[in-house]
Design an enzyme around this catalytic site. Sequence first.
Site, PDB file in Angstrom:
ATOM      1  N   GLY A  31       0.787  -1.232   0.000  1.00 23.95           N
ATOM      2  CA  GLY A  31       0.000   0.000   0.000  1.00 23.95           C
ATOM      3  C   GLY A  31       0.814   1.274   0.000  1.00 23.95           C
ATOM      4  N   TYR A  32       0.130   2.374   0.320  1.00 25.11           N
ATOM      5  CA  TYR A  32       0.659   3.735   0.223  1.00 25.11           C
ATOM      6  C   TYR A  32       1.181   3.950  -1.200  1.00 25.11           C
ATOM      7  CZ  TYR A  32       1.725   8.196   2.246  1.00 25.11           C
ATOM      8  OH  TYR A  32       1.711   9.541   2.535  1.00 25.11           O
ATOM      9  N   HIS A  34       2.161   4.786  -5.007  1.00 28.08           N
ATOM     10  CA  HIS A  34       2.775   5.854  -5.799  1.00 28.08           C
ATOM     11  C   HIS A  34       2.722   5.390  -7.254  1.00 28.08           C
ATOM     12  CE1 HIS A  34       6.196   3.171  -5.904  1.00 28.08           C
ATOM     13  NE2 HIS A  34       6.317   3.221  -4.586  1.00 28.08           N
ATOM     14  N   GLY A  36       4.798   4.121  -9.146  1.00 30.37           N
ATOM     15  CA  GLY A  36       5.408   2.816  -9.406  1.00 30.37           C
ATOM     16  C   GLY A  36       4.379   1.694  -9.257  1.00 30.37           C
ATOM     17  N   HIS A  37       3.630   1.735  -8.156  1.00 34.65           N
ATOM     18  CA  HIS A  37       2.581   0.729  -7.950  1.00 34.65           C
ATOM     19  C   HIS A  37       1.569   0.759  -9.108  1.00 34.65           C
ATOM     20  CE1 HIS A  37       3.685   1.420  -3.553  1.00 34.65           C
ATOM     21  NE2 HIS A  37       3.781   0.106  -3.644  1.00 34.65           N
ATOM     22  N   GLY A 147       8.067  -5.322  -8.937  1.00 34.28           N
ATOM     23  CA  GLY A 147       8.934  -4.259  -9.436  1.00 34.28           C
ATOM     24  C   GLY A 147      10.397  -4.645  -9.357  1.00 34.28           C
ATOM     25  N   ASP A 150      12.851  -3.700  -6.266  1.00 38.08           N
ATOM     26  CA  ASP A 150      13.209  -4.720  -5.270  1.00 38.08           C
ATOM     27  C   ASP A 150      13.759  -5.915  -6.043  1.00 38.08           C
ATOM     28  OD1 ASP A 150      11.943  -3.563  -2.633  1.00 38.08           O
ATOM     29  OD2 ASP A 150      10.543  -3.190  -4.241  1.00 38.08           O
ATOM     30  N   GLN A 153      14.199  -9.259  -4.336  1.00 43.60           N
ATOM     31  CA  GLN A 153      12.883  -9.847  -4.057  1.00 43.60           C
ATOM     32  C   GLN A 153      12.334 -10.549  -5.305  1.00 43.60           C
ATOM     33  OE1 GLN A 153       9.634  -7.905  -1.677  1.00 43.60           O
ATOM     34  NE2 GLN A 153       8.900  -7.334  -3.691  1.00 43.60           N
TER      35      GLN A 153
HETATM   36  P1  AMP Z   1       5.665  -2.406  -1.778  1.00 45.42           P
HETATM   37  O1  AMP Z   1       4.285  -1.852  -1.595  1.00 45.42           O
HETATM   38  O2  AMP Z   1       6.751  -1.434  -1.453  1.00 45.42           O
HETATM   39  O3  AMP Z   1       5.840  -3.756  -1.164  1.00 45.42           O
HETATM   40  O4  AMP Z   1       5.810  -2.637  -3.344  1.00 45.42           O
HETATM   41  C1  AMP Z   1       4.888  -3.406  -4.063  1.00 45.42           C
HETATM   42  C2  AMP Z   1       5.460  -3.710  -5.417  1.00 45.42           C
HETATM   43  O5  AMP Z   1       5.736  -2.490  -6.090  1.00 45.42           O
HETATM   44  C3  AMP Z   1       6.779  -4.481  -5.341  1.00 45.42           C
HETATM   45  O6  AMP Z   1       6.801  -5.466  -6.369  1.00 45.42           O
HETATM   46  C4  AMP Z   1       7.808  -3.413  -5.598  1.00 45.42           C
HETATM   47  O7  AMP Z   1       8.993  -3.903  -6.192  1.00 45.42           O
HETATM   48  C5  AMP Z   1       7.059  -2.519  -6.569  1.00 45.42           C
HETATM   49  N1  AMP Z   1       7.628  -1.180  -6.577  1.00 45.42           N
HETATM   50  C6  AMP Z   1       7.789  -0.341  -5.520  1.00 45.42           C
HETATM   51  N2  AMP Z   1       8.399   0.802  -5.911  1.00 45.42           N
HETATM   52  C7  AMP Z   1       8.644   0.667  -7.246  1.00 45.42           C
HETATM   53  C8  AMP Z   1       9.257   1.490  -8.228  1.00 45.42           C
HETATM   54  N3  AMP Z   1       9.754   2.689  -7.934  1.00 45.42           N
HETATM   55  N4  AMP Z   1       9.323   1.028  -9.491  1.00 45.42           N
HETATM   56  C9  AMP Z   1       8.843  -0.200  -9.813  1.00 45.42           C
HETATM   57  N5  AMP Z   1       8.239  -1.020  -8.937  1.00 45.42           N
HETATM   58  C10 AMP Z   1       8.151  -0.596  -7.673  1.00 45.42           C
END
Ligand code: AMP
Length: 287
Positions: A31-32, A34, A36-37, A147, A150, A153
Amino acid sequence: MQIIHPLADMTHWSREVIASGKTIALVPTMGYFHAGHLCLMRLAGQLADQVVVSLFVNSLQFAPSEDLSRYPRDLERDTRMAENENVDILFLPTDEDMYFPDYNARVRVGGITDTLCGKQRPGHFEGVTTVVAKLFNIIKPHYAVFGRKDFQQLSVIRKMVKDLNWDIEIVGHPIVREDDGLAMSSRNMYLSAEERSKALCLYNAIQHAKARFADGVTDAGLLKSEIRDIISANSGVSIDYISVVDKDTLFDKEVIDSQSVMALAVRVGGTRLIDNCFMGNDTETRS
Ligand code: AMP
């Protein structure tokens, strides 16, 4: 967009979709949101008939010293943003449902988790693979989008799927960056204005590495020491690791080639930031 909380309702929905011959793409998130999500959600929409976004701040992947309780949350805003991306299901499991009182199982992928962030954050990837395995079993997606920000991951999930014979295609999305190059992250909101400008040293370091490799520099030790100098020039920024690894095995490389990835983790003030780049040809997405 439909919001689903109970695990059984999620599985029921998936069964019906699959029975009707349609495909499902899953985007796991904490969540939260941006940009990218949102890019990941859009890519999921291109891959499959139905898009499920899971939003679950996974306690299992945070160490006791880490930022679980202050991890940013804004469900109302996230719901609006997901709705605008034509997400079909926003899956919001509760902690109590996911990790019920006698919950005991863990999924651990060895080897590939012993380096980079896995070395710095013991237990982190076990938490990630455990929750992703549960999400895969609950939702039964045909595709799952992660993404490349990570990067480790993504590699760990690919390895888990291969090792456990899961019939799920793992799709990586390029890093989405702010206009000035900082990789988007929910954690960027922790940065003060001064820290935000210092955080740019990650992107500058990556640009430097790519330019030096393009000029013919292949000595990983030399490049890492140059990167160390670029980052260390900023007071209040400390280095967790600067590594050059093979993009598939994550083994350290001494001689850089087009299959190498430079991966960085630094702390800017109290905020841990990661970034990486493929040294070979790669396309990155800007918001
Ligand atoms: P998170 O909510 O941070 O766990 O991220 C959820 C998904 O979004 C994960 O697969 C991350 O790798 C991807 N993600 C987060 N930030 C970015 C970014 N700047 N560019 C691409 N994917 C992203």
